[in-house]
Design an enzyme around this catalytic site. Structure first.
Site, PDB file in Angstrom:
ATOM      1  N   LYS A   1     110.550  11.339   8.630  1.00 37.71           N
ATOM      2  CA  LYS A   1     111.164  10.025   8.535  1.00 37.71           C
ATOM      3  C   LYS A   1     111.861   9.828   9.884  1.00 37.71           C
ATOM      4  O   LYS A   1     111.823   8.603  10.125  1.00 37.71           O
ATOM      5  CB  LYS A   1     112.361  10.149   7.608  1.00 37.71           C
ATOM      6  CG  LYS A   1     111.679  10.321   5.953  1.00 37.71           C
ATOM      7  CD  LYS A   1     110.973   9.447   5.708  1.00 37.71           C
ATOM      8  CE  LYS A   1     110.520   9.511   4.116  1.00 37.71           C
ATOM      9  NZ  LYS A   1     109.626   8.594   3.601  1.00 37.71           N
TER      10      LYS A   1
ATOM     11  N   TYR B   1     111.180  16.951   5.823  1.00 39.36           N
ATOM     12  CA  TYR B   1     111.229  15.733   5.302  1.00 39.36           C
ATOM     13  C   TYR B   1     111.967  14.802   6.453  1.00 39.36           C
ATOM     14  O   TYR B   1     111.511  13.657   6.808  1.00 39.36           O
ATOM     15  CB  TYR B   1     111.995  15.390   4.154  1.00 39.36           C
ATOM     16  CG  TYR B   1     112.410  14.326   3.498  1.00 39.36           C
ATOM     17  CD1 TYR B   1     111.365  13.803   2.600  1.00 39.36           C
ATOM     18  CD2 TYR B   1     113.415  13.528   3.565  1.00 39.36           C
ATOM     19  CE1 TYR B   1     111.568  12.457   2.122  1.00 39.36           C
ATOM     20  CE2 TYR B   1     113.536  12.351   3.029  1.00 39.36           C
ATOM     21  CZ  TYR B   1     112.534  11.757   2.386  1.00 39.36           C
ATOM     22  OH  TYR B   1     112.772  10.345   1.688  1.00 39.36           O
TER      23      TYR B   1
ATOM     24  N   THR C   1     115.269   7.400  -8.270  1.00 35.85           N
ATOM     25  CA  THR C   1     113.838   7.454  -8.706  1.00 35.85           C
ATOM     26  C   THR C   1     113.591   8.816  -9.222  1.00 35.85           C
ATOM     27  O   THR C   1     114.331   9.690  -8.698  1.00 35.85           O
ATOM     28  CB  THR C   1     112.827   6.970  -7.555  1.00 35.85           C
ATOM     29  OG1 THR C   1     112.896   7.945  -6.600  1.00 35.85           O
ATOM     30  CG2 THR C   1     113.231   5.515  -7.211  1.00 35.85           C
TER      31      THR C   1
ATOM     32  N   ASP D   1      94.922   8.764  -1.669  1.00 34.34           N
ATOM     33  CA  ASP D   1      95.697   9.935  -1.351  1.00 34.34           C
ATOM     34  C   ASP D   1      95.963   9.592   0.336  1.00 34.34           C
ATOM     35  O   ASP D   1      94.807   9.436   1.180  1.00 34.34           O
ATOM     36  CB  ASP D   1      94.675  11.270  -1.386  1.00 34.34           C
ATOM     37  CG  ASP D   1      95.626  12.435  -0.766  1.00 34.34           C
ATOM     38  OD1 ASP D   1      96.532  12.063  -0.059  1.00 34.34           O
ATOM     39  OD2 ASP D   1      95.227  13.599  -1.243  1.00 34.34           O
TER      40      ASP D   1
END
Ligand code: NAD
Length: 250
Positions: free
Chosen positions: A160, A156, A191, A64
């Site tokens: 990034k 997100y 994906t 993790d």
């Protein structure tokens, strides 16, 4: 025929499925010994079996990326199983699509923990071992969401973007020790992150706005990661490799 990663040992976070699994397979095919770390143990062990069935060397370790002790354990597993570490791919990540007002503090903190703190911890614990090996290559998986605004996915995008600049920070610091550190910026890649996490209508719009007219595949990203992992990219550090079908070129 000589493999492009012959004699090298690689650790890939988030290696159980998707892009991380594709990278593991390509790396093993090119002669690397591979350690795959993930929280999805069943999928991770399955990917390792597939690599072994194809004649490659790989082990799976529960990792993790938000847990510092598990990073120490994963780096030790590479050294214990294969004697050293030459390559780290910080690939593990999670996607949340909420904009700023819809992002709860809990979502924000979770995305930061996995996508940003995970990358920091990976580099922190791999670098001493890469140094012992005389240098190495770290590839941090960012996104085009780390380069341009997409109007959602606030947490997100923040992570990034952070991965992009942390990569440059580390690249400058460790260049003298022959540790190269680059970021990869995929566009939309087919994906489970995308098929489960992005609305089909939004995917279609994105595809139409992509000059190459389609989503990318995990293998297409793995080929870019392979280049950065190999000595073929020996003069490249602190750079961004954009693999997005031309999306950010417009
Ligand atoms: P994916 O969801 O198939 O794979 C992500 C992997 O990370 C999974 O195996 C997951 O279990 C693992 N992971 C999640 N949390 C973890 C944790 N705490 N510790 C360890 N592993 C954890 O998606 P993918 O497309 O293969 O994503 C790989 C990377 O590429 C991610 O960093 C993602 O943000 C990035 N990326 C993906 C796309 C895309 O369109 N798919 C685009 C740009 C960037």
């Amino acid at each position: 025929m000589a493999g492009r990663l012959d004699g090298k040992v690689a650790l890939i976070s988030g290696g159980a499925r998707g892009q991380g699994a594709a990278e593991g397979k390509v790396f093993a095919r090119e002669g690397a010994k591979v350690v795959l770390g993930d929280v999805l143990d069943t999928e991770g062990l399955q990917t390792v079996s597939e690599i072994q069935a194809a004649g490659g060397s790989a082990v799976y370790i529960h990792l993790d990326v938000t847990q510092e002790g598990e990073w120490k354990n994963a780096v030790s597993a590479a050294v214990r199983n294969f004697g050293k570490l030459n390559i780290l791919v910080n690939n593990a990540g999670i996607l949340r699509m909420e904009g700023i007002e819809d992002t709860t503090l809990e979502i924000w903190n979770r995305v930061i923990a996995v996508n940003q703190t995970g990358v920091f911890l990976g580099m922190k614990h791999a670098i001493p071992v890469l140094r012992q090996a005389g240098g190495g290559s770290i590839i941090n998986i960012s996104s085009i969401a780390g380069l341009i605004g997409v109007g959602a996915a606030a947490a997100y995008q923040a992570t990034k973007g952070a991965v992009r600049i942390l990569t440059k920070c580390a690249a400058v610091q460790y260049a003298k020790e022959n540790i190269r550190i680059n970021s990869i910026h995929p566009g939309v890649i087919t994906t489970l992150m995308v098929t489960q996490g992005i609305d089909p209508e939004a995917r279609k719009l994105f595809e139409q706005a992509t000059p190459l007219g389609r989503e990318g595949s995990a293998e297409e990203i793995a080929n870019g990661v392979l280049f950065l992992a190999s000595d073929e990219s020996s003069y490249m550090t602190g750079a961004e490799l954009v693999l997005d079908g031309g999306y950010t070129a417009q």
